[in-house]
Design a protein around this motif. Structure first.
Motif, mmCIF file in Angstrom:
data_model
loop_
_atom_site.group_PDB
_atom_site.id
_atom_site.type_symbol
_atom_site.label_atom_id
_atom_site.label_comp_id
_atom_site.label_asym_id
_atom_site.label_seq_id
_atom_site.Cartn_x
_atom_site.Cartn_y
_atom_site.Cartn_z
ATOM 1 N N GLN A 208 91.534 -25.082 22.798
ATOM 2 C CA GLN A 208 92.536 -24.032 23.665
ATOM 3 C C GLN A 208 91.611 -23.147 24.122
ATOM 4 O O GLN A 208 91.413 -21.695 23.155
ATOM 5 N N VAL A 209 91.572 -22.596 25.476
ATOM 6 C CA VAL A 209 90.293 -21.644 25.875
ATOM 7 C C VAL A 209 91.379 -20.710 26.511
ATOM 8 O O VAL A 209 91.902 -20.783 27.507
ATOM 9 N N GLU A 210 91.625 -19.756 26.376
ATOM 10 C CA GLU A 210 92.412 -18.917 27.867
ATOM 11 C C GLU A 210 90.961 -17.793 28.577
ATOM 12 O O GLU A 210 89.856 -17.183 28.153
ATOM 13 N N ILE A 211 91.265 -17.688 29.338
ATOM 14 C CA ILE A 211 90.467 -17.673 30.290
ATOM 15 C C ILE A 211 90.498 -16.515 31.475
ATOM 16 O O ILE A 211 91.816 -16.801 32.357
ATOM 17 N N LYS A 212 89.882 -15.388 31.849
ATOM 18 C CA LYS A 212 90.428 -14.524 32.852
ATOM 19 C C LYS A 212 88.920 -13.547 33.071
ATOM 20 O O LYS A 212 88.085 -13.306 32.811
ATOM 21 N N PHE A 213 89.001 -13.505 34.911
ATOM 22 C CA PHE A 213 88.201 -13.868 35.108
ATOM 23 C C PHE A 213 88.452 -11.822 35.946
ATOM 24 O O PHE A 213 89.613 -11.829 37.077
ATOM 25 N N TYR A 214 88.000 -10.611 36.021
ATOM 26 C CA TYR A 214 88.849 -9.662 36.543
ATOM 27 C C TYR A 214 87.216 -8.623 36.752
ATOM 28 O O TYR A 214 86.082 -8.617 36.415
ATOM 29 N N GLY A 215 87.595 -7.442 37.200
ATOM 30 C CA GLY A 215 86.596 -6.554 37.612
ATOM 31 C C GLY A 215 86.829 -5.181 36.996
ATOM 32 O O GLY A 215 87.867 -4.638 36.274
ATOM 33 N N VAL A 216 85.788 -4.917 35.875
ATOM 34 C CA VAL A 216 85.563 -3.440 35.147
ATOM 35 C C VAL A 216 86.358 -2.001 35.866
ATOM 36 O O VAL A 216 87.315 -1.452 34.420
ATOM 37 N N ASP A 217 85.634 -1.303 36.911
ATOM 38 C CA ASP A 217 85.985 -0.565 37.039
ATOM 39 C C ASP A 217 88.068 -0.263 37.728
ATOM 40 O O ASP A 217 88.632 0.399 37.576
ATOM 41 N N ASP A 218 88.259 -1.373 38.520
ATOM 42 C CA ASP A 218 89.544 -1.568 39.030
ATOM 43 C C ASP A 218 90.617 -2.429 37.617
ATOM 44 O O ASP A 218 92.211 -2.547 37.613
ATOM 45 N N GLY A 219 89.982 -3.670 37.190
ATOM 46 C CA GLY A 219 90.924 -4.050 36.198
ATOM 47 C C GLY A 219 91.870 -4.990 37.239
ATOM 48 O O GLY A 219 91.972 -6.111 36.316
ATOM 49 N N GLU A 220 91.798 -4.993 38.048
ATOM 50 C CA GLU A 220 91.543 -6.314 39.095
ATOM 51 C C GLU A 220 91.524 -8.111 38.378
ATOM 52 O O GLU A 220 90.572 -8.122 38.476
ATOM 53 N N VAL A 221 92.436 -8.064 38.476
ATOM 54 C CA VAL A 221 92.445 -10.084 37.465
ATOM 55 C C VAL A 221 92.014 -10.932 38.979
ATOM 56 O O VAL A 221 93.466 -11.045 39.508
ATOM 57 N N LEU A 222 91.101 -11.527 39.313
ATOM 58 C CA LEU A 222 91.563 -12.110 40.010
ATOM 59 C C LEU A 222 90.923 -13.578 40.231
ATOM 60 O O LEU A 222 91.801 -14.631 40.970
ATOM 61 N N HIS A 223 90.733 -13.985 38.614
ATOM 62 C CA HIS A 223 92.146 -15.637 38.315
ATOM 63 C C HIS A 223 91.894 -15.461 36.285
ATOM 64 O O HIS A 223 91.084 -15.097 35.994
#
Length: 238
Positions: A208-223
């Motif tokens: 199992q792997v947890e994946i997170k794609f996010y912006g460093v400055d605003d912290g918004e998670v895109l996926h």
């Protein structure tokens, strides 16, 4: 000459490859699929010195290291691209009745890949790749991180990622990343001025792997998602 030209196009295409809404735009007079086609298209992702240019005025250019051919193009039947590259003794009169090239077209990867199916032979499929940015294409304005968090890893378990980053200046960057075994995390940074990236992540034991794609400055998670598979592919166009 025409027969030689068509044979050379077929050869170069073979070597290179070894929106359903067709409503018209009030601003340009072009349909959505025609606007999507305008630009430079290459037969390989390396963007080598072979390409097709489709202009908004209906003219086109085919270029390779041996010669350049000027012609015309049009979309008919909603998604059929026809092209004509006249010899010096030919005119453009009624060229649509007997075009040199005729393909059904489909746009993939957010409009950066062009799938072309020969109108007379559906088994003959070629791909072309957009050179440069689409009109009004967004690019990343901050650093983004694609984070893969694993569990405990045995010493024999390989974990890595291969990433292709498409920069706004038309260049590509290839990045190979290994897991940080102590942190049990693999991170890939996507810098500013990037319009797209493709990543292939591999974990040998398919745990199992947890994946997170996010912006460093605003912290918004895109996926964000959880996977249980050996290989995983992800693409994103800004």
């Amino acid at each position: 000459m025409k027969q030689t030209f068509l044979v050379l196009i077929a050869v170069f295409a073979f070597v290179g490859c070894s929106k359903d809404d067709n409503g018209e735009s009030n601003e340009t007079g072009l349909s959505e699929i025609e606007m999507e086609l305008v630009g430079d298209w290459y037969p390989t992702t390396d963007l080598e010195e072979i390409w097709y240019t489709y202009n908004a005025d209906g003219t086109s250019i085919y270029y390779n290291s041996l010669f350049t051919a000027e012609g015309v193009w049009e979309i008919v039947e909603d998604n059929v691209l026809i092209e004509f590259y006249p010899d010096s003794d030919e005119t453009l009169e009624n060229w649509q009745d007997n075009p040199d090239l005729k393909h059904r077209v489909e746009f993939l990867d957010g409009g950066y890949t062009l799938k072309m199916i020969n109108y007379s032979n559906v088994n003959e499929v070629t791909m072309k790749y957009r050179g440069g940015l689409k009109e009004d294409q967004k690019v990343s304005e901050q650093t983004y991180v694609l984070e893969f968090v694993t569990g405990e890893l045995e010493d024999w378990v390989s974990v890595f990622a291969e990433t292709t980053i498409y920069n706004a200046d038309g260049t590509k960057t290839e990045v190979n990343t290994e897991v940080d075994r102590e942190a049990k995390t693999l991170e890939v940074e996507i810098p500013e001025d990037v319009y797209r990236f493709d990543i292939m992540f591999y974990i040998e034991d398919a745990s199992q792997v947890e994946i997170k794609f996010y912006g460093v400055d605003d912290g918004e998670v895109l996926h964000q998602e959880t996977i249980n598979q050996q290989s995983y592919e992800f693409s994103y166009v800004f």
